[in-house]
Scaffold this active site. Structure first.
Site, PDB file in Angstrom:
ATOM      1  N   GLY A 208      12.390   7.951  11.229  1.00  0.00           N
ATOM      2  CA  GLY A 208      11.578   7.712   9.814  1.00  0.00           C
ATOM      3  C   GLY A 208      12.081   9.289   9.165  1.00  0.00           C
TER       4      GLY A 208
ATOM      5  N   GLY B 272      11.352  10.009   5.780  1.00  0.00           N
ATOM      6  CA  GLY B 272      10.655  10.105   4.604  1.00  0.00           C
ATOM      7  C   GLY B 272      10.017  11.581   4.200  1.00  0.00           C
ATOM      8  N   LYS B 273       9.142  11.674   3.673  1.00  0.00           N
ATOM      9  CA  LYS B 273       8.666  12.917   3.270  1.00  0.00           C
ATOM     10  C   LYS B 273       8.480  13.819   4.278  1.00  0.00           C
ATOM     11  CE  LYS B 273       5.309  11.449   0.868  1.00  0.00           C
ATOM     12  NZ  LYS B 273       5.337   9.890   0.817  1.00  0.00           N
ATOM     13  N   VAL B 274       7.745  13.523   5.371  1.00  0.00           N
ATOM     14  CA  VAL B 274       7.447  14.360   6.510  1.00  0.00           C
ATOM     15  C   VAL B 274       8.682  14.680   7.385  1.00  0.00           C
ATOM     16  CG1 VAL B 274       6.027  14.925   8.460  1.00  0.00           C
ATOM     17  CG2 VAL B 274       5.234  13.602   6.704  1.00  0.00           C
ATOM     18  N   GLY B 275       9.569  13.386   7.764  1.00  0.00           N
ATOM     19  CA  GLY B 275      10.698  13.425   8.443  1.00  0.00           C
ATOM     20  C   GLY B 275      11.898  14.299   8.071  1.00  0.00           C
TER      21      GLY B 275
ATOM     22  N   LYS C 117     -13.997   8.113   4.882  1.00  0.00           N
ATOM     23  CA  LYS C 117     -13.152   7.434   4.227  1.00  0.00           C
ATOM     24  C   LYS C 117     -13.319   6.347   3.459  1.00  0.00           C
ATOM     25  CE  LYS C 117      -8.117   7.157   5.241  1.00  0.00           C
ATOM     26  NZ  LYS C 117      -7.189   8.004   5.595  1.00  0.00           N
TER      27      LYS C 117
HETATM   28  N1  LIG Z   1       2.757  12.799   4.208  1.00  0.00           N
HETATM   29  C1  LIG Z   1       1.555  13.241   4.750  1.00  0.00           C
HETATM   30  O1  LIG Z   1       1.141  14.273   4.542  1.00  0.00           O
HETATM   31  C2  LIG Z   1       1.134  12.504   6.072  1.00  0.00           C
HETATM   32  C3  LIG Z   1      -0.126  13.050   6.747  1.00  0.00           C
HETATM   33  C4  LIG Z   1      -0.260  12.499   7.941  1.00  0.00           C
HETATM   34  C5  LIG Z   1       0.018  11.553   8.478  1.00  0.00           C
HETATM   35  N2  LIG Z   1       1.265  10.831   7.820  1.00  0.00           N
HETATM   36  C6  LIG Z   1       1.950   9.846   8.537  1.00  0.00           C
HETATM   37  O2  LIG Z   1       3.096  10.198   8.741  1.00  0.00           O
HETATM   38  C7  LIG Z   1       4.039   9.030   8.583  1.00  0.00           C
HETATM   39  C8  LIG Z   1       5.183   9.448   7.477  1.00  0.00           C
HETATM   40  O3  LIG Z   1       4.564   9.695   6.428  1.00  0.00           O
HETATM   41  P1  LIG Z   1       5.583  10.105   5.181  1.00  0.00           P
HETATM   42  O4  LIG Z   1       4.541  10.723   3.990  1.00  0.00           O
HETATM   43  O5  LIG Z   1       6.883  10.682   5.455  1.00  0.00           O
HETATM   44  O6  LIG Z   1       5.908   8.702   4.318  1.00  0.00           O
HETATM   45  P2  LIG Z   1       7.247   8.085   3.771  1.00  0.00           P
HETATM   46  O7  LIG Z   1       6.869   6.710   3.309  1.00  0.00           O
HETATM   47  O8  LIG Z   1       7.661   9.076   2.683  1.00  0.00           O
HETATM   48  O9  LIG Z   1       8.328   7.883   4.867  1.00  0.00           O
HETATM   49  C9  LIG Z   1       8.374   6.764   5.990  1.00  0.00           C
HETATM   50  C10 LIG Z   1       9.775   6.707   6.100  1.00  0.00           C
HETATM   51  O10 LIG Z   1       9.699   5.887   7.390  1.00  0.00           O
HETATM   52  C11 LIG Z   1      10.884   4.891   6.975  1.00  0.00           C
HETATM   53  N3  LIG Z   1      10.656   3.885   8.045  1.00  0.00           N
HETATM   54  C12 LIG Z   1       9.868   2.602   7.605  1.00  0.00           C
HETATM   55  N4  LIG Z   1      10.024   1.556   8.840  1.00  0.00           N
HETATM   56  C13 LIG Z   1      10.962   1.963   9.466  1.00  0.00           C
HETATM   57  C14 LIG Z   1      11.469   1.509  10.788  1.00  0.00           C
HETATM   58  N5  LIG Z   1      11.092   0.345  11.219  1.00  0.00           N
HETATM   59  N6  LIG Z   1      12.403   2.393  11.345  1.00  0.00           N
HETATM   60  C15 LIG Z   1      12.770   3.746  10.627  1.00  0.00           C
HETATM   61  N7  LIG Z   1      12.343   4.140   9.570  1.00  0.00           N
HETATM   62  C16 LIG Z   1      11.394   3.656   8.943  1.00  0.00           C
HETATM   63  C17 LIG Z   1      10.895   4.741   5.395  1.00  0.00           C
HETATM   64  O11 LIG Z   1      12.116   4.233   5.277  1.00  0.00           O
HETATM   65  C18 LIG Z   1      10.530   6.071   5.268  1.00  0.00           C
HETATM   66  O12 LIG Z   1      11.848   6.956   4.860  1.00  0.00           O
HETATM   67  C19 LIG Z   1       3.250   7.947   8.162  1.00  0.00           C
HETATM   68  O13 LIG Z   1       2.629   7.117   9.270  1.00  0.00           O
HETATM   69  C20 LIG Z   1       2.193   8.566   7.532  1.00  0.00           C
HETATM   70  O14 LIG Z   1       0.757   7.932   7.575  1.00  0.00           O
HETATM   71  C21 LIG Z   1       1.774  11.477   6.674  1.00  0.00           C
END
Ligand SMILES: NC(=O)c1ccc[n+]([C@@H]2O[C@H](COP(=O)([O-])OP(=O)(O)OC[C@H]3O[C@@H](n4cnc5c(N)ncnc54)[C@H](O)[C@@H]3O)[C@@H](O)[C@H]2O)c1
Length: 360
Positions: free
Chosen positions: A183, A185-188, A83
């Protein structure tokens, strides 16, 4: 290679190599941490963050690079763990010159380390870094990259969750279960779609009104609650943390009503020992770094020339890996988080050892 004062002996943390990089003109200060190359070149993203001190930046890179070694080992990749961190506020100091200077330091490691996106770095930044080094993934589709990694991250989380459901309820499906997604977001978002398709009931929360609007418009059947505390205390079968780290802490774990935890967020266990509290409460925790490996599987596939179907097949195997970990946890009488670490260490030792067989 520029060196700014190192404060810790990397030998004491088990890392193979820690490289301090500095380019005064562009303002670059970066640390590349290589924890292990036992399974292959180290792969892990670059975090661009305004750390308060060099000690904080160093501690983060040591921690994150070690985590990548374990994640890559259990993802079945022929890649070690590394990293990098760039110390500075990306809003203030990110520039073409800084990113390209960083790319040259990555290139100078001659393939011992492959970089990718992380907090504060994006696909467009990887395209700039790629002008100086071939050891970069997570590039844009136009540059031969894999694009949005959250698609396969969500797919992998869903597979891990299926394995956990099978372990607890006997069948590899979430049909008829209530899943709480924290959450959107992108993954959720992608995860919610997989769960609904599988016949689960989804309850969710997010702090961002736009995410809530999205779910109301696209999946009106999803129930919404005010915040994570309300979600955790509600009558759910599975809790899927998909927002920030530290989701499993001294407040949430005692209140949790779910029988299974499986979600995308990194570093869900707020402190050592909390995995034991989960196990004592009879809650099965599918380790975060196992189930969320779909993203790294996707970027790793880029090294061979990206093929979505091949990467998806690899991410689907997260189901098998999670099953194996849960079985090992039962056999050895340890929490799944401990079983996962043991399995990763076993693969690094057993497969890494093969390099001692001389080929010529
Ligand atoms: N995107 C990937 O490929 C990937 C890969 C491995 C791990 N992750 C992990 O998964 C998680 C989500 O990633 P993502 O890419 O969807 O991120 P993202 O930023 O698109 O989504 C995160 C979501 O969580 C919401 N959020 C933040 N604080 C909150 C709270 N207190 N209560 C409720 N919702 C809240 C945000 O508004 C946002 O919609 C992160 O921890 C990231 O490190 C992501």
């Amino acid at each position: 290679m520029g060196v700014f004062a190192s404060t810790e002996d990397p030998g004491s943390t088990g890392h193979e190599q820690v490289v301090f990089c500095q380019d005064k003109q562009s303002g670059l200060k970066a640390i590349i941490g290589i924890y292990s190359t036992a399974l292959g070149p180290a792969l892990g993203g670059t975090r661009f963050y305004p750390y308060a001190s060099e000690e904080e930046a160093l501690a983060d890179v040591l921690d994150l690079s070690r985590g990548m070694a374990y994640k890559n080992a259990l993802a079945g990749l022929d890649l070690g763990g590394g990293k990098a961190v760039i110390w500075g506020d990306p809003e203030q100091v990110k520039s073409e010159a800084l990113l390209r200077a960083y790319g040259r330091f990555v290139e100078s490691l001659a393939g011992r380390y492959y970089t990718a996106c992380d907090v504060g770095t994006y696909v467009a930044d990887m395209d700039v870094i790629a002008r100086e080094t071939k050891y970069v993934t997570g590039r844009s589709v136009e540059h031969g990259g894999a694009g949005d990694s959250s698609i396969l991250t969500a797919w992998g989380v869903f597979q891990g969750m299926r394995a956990a459901a099978e372990h607890v309820w006997g069948g590899p499906t979430l049909a008829g279960r209530r899943v709480g997604v924290a959450g959107l977001g992108k993954v959720g978002k992608y995860l919610t779609a997989h769960l609904l398709e599988d016949g689960a009931e989804v309850v969710a929360t997010d702090v961002n009104p736009k995410a809530l609007e999205w779910v109301r418009a696209t999946h009106p059947q999803v129930g919404l609650v005010d915040d994570t505390a309300a979600l955790v205390a509600s009558d759910i079968d599975v809790y899927a943390p998909c927002a920030l780290g530290g989701a499993l802490n001294d407040d949430t774990v005692p209140a949790l009503r779910a029988k299974v935890v499986a979600g995308a967020a990194n570093n869900q266990l707020a402190h050592p020992g909390i995995e034991k509290v989960l196990a004592d409460r009879g809650i099965l925790y599918a380790p975060d770094y196992v189930v969320n490996a779909g993203g790294v599987i996707q970027v790793a596939d880029e090294i061979e020339g990206f093929n979505f179907e091949r990467a998806k097949l690899r991410a689907t195997r997260i189901y098998d890996t999670t099953r194996e970990i849960l079985r090992l946890a039962d056999d050895e009488g340890v929490p799944p988080a401990v079983a996962a670490d043991r399995l990763a260490e076993r693969r690094m030792a057993e497969v890494g050892r093969l390099r001692t067989i001389r080929l010529r």
